[in-house]
Enzyme design. Structure first.
Site, short mmCIF file in Angstrom:
data_model
loop_
_atom_site.label_atom_id
_atom_site.label_comp_id
_atom_site.label_asym_id
_atom_site.label_seq_id
_atom_site.Cartn_x
_atom_site.Cartn_y
_atom_site.Cartn_z
N HIS A 1 0.81 -1.21 0.00
CA HIS A 1 0.00 0.00 0.00
C HIS A 1 0.85 1.27 0.00
O HIS A 1 0.39 2.32 -0.43
CB HIS A 1 -0.96 -0.01 1.18
CG HIS A 1 -2.12 -0.93 0.99
ND1 HIS A 1 -3.41 -0.61 1.34
CD2 HIS A 1 -2.19 -2.17 0.43
CE1 HIS A 1 -4.23 -1.60 1.04
NE2 HIS A 1 -3.50 -2.57 0.49
N HIS B 1 -2.09 -12.34 -2.76
CA HIS B 1 -3.10 -13.01 -1.94
C HIS B 1 -2.74 -14.47 -1.66
O HIS B 1 -3.57 -15.22 -1.17
CB HIS B 1 -4.47 -12.90 -2.60
CG HIS B 1 -5.03 -11.52 -2.55
ND1 HIS B 1 -6.14 -11.11 -3.26
CD2 HIS B 1 -4.61 -10.41 -1.86
CE1 HIS B 1 -6.38 -9.83 -3.03
NE2 HIS B 1 -5.47 -9.38 -2.18
#
Length: 719
Positions: free
Chosen positions: A97, A265
């Protein structure tokens, strides 16, 4: 411009960087906000004036740092317990992020300066509880102090996290210097509420290419796309289109996008095990006793499984602390159905998965829990192109892991610039095309002989100065791309850009290239040297403009031409040109360019005033050439702009202006708003008045030369 690459309509956002809600613009919305040119001033930096971070980090004990960060991964803290006893997923998300706010269009965002420590990023909904990850890293930062920036540590933590979970990473480069306040030049969107409907950002929500330039994220407060679907409505095919556009704006192709989505993920989990109604305010909105921590969770009570971030709940794989092929095994091995998380968020869950195949509860390994997929994960299955890529990955796990490692390296290093900016023992030897590689140049040629040849070439001062400027002005301090080094101005696509006046550029290059060959110099060096020669002749009096050789010449093979499209100038206030009329004012576009070049307001002022009287406007335009001696470097631009013997009048519906003699009414000069702003804006006028004074002629010459050299050397990371 091609809206499919950089968004529909104007390439600049009106007021995005220059019209923020500051004290001046709040009362006078049309005022030019110069704050973006002052954000990195020394007054904000607490370090000593002679502190050099690159020197400090080069002496860092890299092995010790990596060992400490590795140990941290499994040192679960009671105050913020790790999922399954491993902080890997959290640190990956922190690094992701931080880096993921980068966008290709203007090179802004990204993790290269530690901006995630400050508002608004530190309080974005998508960054919930990443404040905890930074606090977990604080003991490491404290231990190594000035030699380890937050920017480096944050991105290192994600890379070490992957290594600790079994991935052979591609490498890591240190060298990111921290900023000490938010990057006010970055436009994140015009919305006044978090996660506002996507329609605010698109001309047509069904056409992702119409996302407002230069944005990449689909909502205010998100890094990428909405994990629940377009505007929170699940539809993996529609989400796939948004994923493709968003990642393309971050410089990722389909294969890199699929690798990052699936590899990202493969570890960790999403958190939403309960309603979010009682979650406290974000860090910037929290009370003083929270000490910079936000999103207080009264129900967590020391259990990792009760953490709340996105509202989606669950892991993507059966073994979320190991980097393996588990994501593919589950995504393609089961049918999936829509469900609601305990927090009420849409997520996809498998149909009829046996308990022994499920991941365990993050706090209690005896409890099986359904894995989940987001709408973006499902897009990898339903989109034909992404599906085909995933099939290749499943057929060759080693290829997937290598592709992901390279994509992760690109994600975390894209805004660092060329490899010359990387420091440390883990910098990959391989040159990557997205690093804009440049072969080494020669610093040993006879500069004076080359200058003599240039002076005798028959090129005009204006031709040489304009060519050097056009070569150098592409530099962006945001991601350290562009600039004169490499001489890419002679390659596609730059040689054909309208702003570079292709006919004039070709003429100059045809003269300079043989001179470079005879001298044993790079064309890049000779282009800059020719600009200096033109400037020296325009100043006269034996003035010497400093020059440092050593630039190299890039080739087409070193150049990803498509990725250079975003560097094309659609306006250049320094040469008083814009490609067409835009809703954004000429002076706002000039301010944006000045900030990308790393200029202060004073440096922007001195450059514009000098370039005007040097008569190097695009196409020979006479707008702003406030002098009776064009071609001579003088203070005439400022002296005449501030002379009350003249008056200023809009013509052509305000597209240009006439400067008239007050007594006779005769038109003396013409101008654009990019000229007159130096008399109308109170700050810029203060600078203009300095150079208009009778005693500052010599100062102006010194300041212009110093700033000119700064621009010419902006991309010399070897100096």
């Amino acid at each position: 411009m091609d809206g499919s690459k950089t968004g529909g309509g104007c390439p600049f956002h009106h007021g995005g960087n220059t019209g923020n809600d500051k004290p001046v613009t709040k009362w006078w919305p049309n005022a030019l906000n110069l704050d973006i040119l002052h954000q990195k001033g020394v007054r904000t930096n607490p370090m000593d004036a002679d502190f050099d971070y690159r020197d400090a980090v080069s002496k860092l004990d890299f092995d010790a740092v990596k060992a400490d960060v590795t140990a941290l991964m499994t040192d679960s803290q009671d105050w913020w317990p790790a999922d399954w006893g491993h902080y890997g997923g959290l640190m990956v998300r922190l690094a992701w992020h931080s880096a993921g706010s980068y966008r290709l269009a203007d090179g802004r965002g990204g993790g290269g300066a530690g901006n995630i420590r400050f508002a608004p990023l530190n309080s974005w909904p998508d960054n919930a509880s990443l404040d905890k990850a930074r606090r977990l890293l604080w003991p490491v930062k404290k231990k190594y102090g000035n030699a380890l920036s937050w920017a480096d540590l944050i991105l290192l933590s994600g890379t070490i996290a992957y290594e600790s979970m079994g991935l052979d990473t591609f490498g890591f480069g240190f060298g990111r210097e921290d900023i000490w306040g938010p990057e006010t030049d970055v436009y994140w969107g015009s919305e006044k509420e978090w996660l506002a409907p996507s329609e605010n950002r698109y001309e047509n929500l069904d056409d992702p290419s119409t996302l407002e330039n230069p944005l990449a994220a689909v909502h205010m407060g998100l890094i990428y796309v909405n994990p629940e679907g377009v505007n929170g409505q699940p539809d993996p095919m529609k989400t796939a289109a948004q994923v493709r556009e968003t990642f393309a704006r971050m410089a990722m192709d389909d294969e890199e996008t699929a690798a990052l989505t699936c590899g990202g993920h493969t570890v960790g989990k999403a958190h939403g095990n309960g309603p979010g109604d009682n979650i406290g305010a974000e860090p910037e909105g929290a009370s003083v006793h929270a000490q910079g921590l936000g999103w207080a969770n009264p129900v967590q009570k020391g259990k990792a499984s009760d953490a709340f971030t996105s509202g989606i709940e669950g892991a993507w794989t059966s073994d979320p602390t190991t980097f393996d092929m588990g994501f593919f095994d589950l995504l393609f091995g089961y049918e999936w159905e829509l469900k609601k998380s305990p927090a009420g968020a849409w997520q996809w869950e498998p149909v009829d998965m046996p308990d022994d195949k499920k991941p365990r509860n993050a706090s209690d390994a005896s409890l099986p829990q359904n894995p989940i997929m987001t709408d973006a994960d499902m897009a990898m299955k339903v989109d034909l192109a992404y599906n085909a890529i995933c099939q290749r990955f499943m057929d060759d796990p080693a290829y997937f892991k290598d592709t992901f490692a390279r994509a992760w390296f690109k994600l975390t290093h894209r805004d660092m610039g060329p490899k010359a900016c990387y420091i440390g023992p883990d910098v990959p030897a391989e040159d990557l095309i997205w690093q804009d590689p440049i072969p080494a140049g020669s610093a040993s040629f006879d500069v004076e002989t080359a200058k003599s040849a240039i002076a005798a070439s028959g090129l005009s001062n204006a031709e040489m100065i304009a060519t050097a400027w056009d070569s150098a002005r592409t530099f962006r301090q945001s991601d350290k791309r562009g600039g004169a080094n490499g001489a890419r101005v002679r390659l596609a696509p730059q040689k054909d850009w309208e702003g570079n006046e292709p006919a004039r550029l070709a003429k100059v290059l045809n003269v300079l290239e043989p001179i470079a060959g005879e001298a044993g110099a790079s064309v890049a060096d000779v282009i800059v040297l020719a600009g200096n020669v033109g400037l020296e002749q325009a100043i006269g009096g034996g003035t010497t403009v400093p020059f440092t050789p050593g630039r190299g010449d890039a080739t087409d093979a070193h150049t990803d031409a498509d990725s250079f499209d975003v560097l094309e100038p659609f306006a250049d206030g320094f040469r008083n040109w814009q490609k067409q009329a835009y809703a954004v004012s000429a002076e706002e576009m000039m301010l944006d360019r000045a900030q990308l070049l790393g200029l202060t307001a004073q440096e922007m002022t001195v450059l514009v005033g000098g370039l005007r009287v040097l008569d190097v406007n695009h196409g020979g335009s006479q707008h702003g050439v406030f002098t009776d001696n064009p071609g001579k470097l003088s203070t005439d631009f400022f002296a005449n702009l501030t002379d009350m013997a003249y008056s200023w009048h809009p013509v052509n519906d305000g597209e240009s202006y006439e400067i008239r003699d007050r007594k006779t009414g005769a038109v003396k000069w013409t101008a654009t708003s990019a000229d007159l702003v130096f008399g109308s804006n109170s700050i810029l006028r203060a600078y203009a008045e300095v150079y208009a004074q009778d005693d500052n002629g010599d100062k102006f010459i010194r300041d212009f030369v110093k700033t000119w050299v700064k621009v010419m050397n902006a991309d010399r990371f070897d100096l």
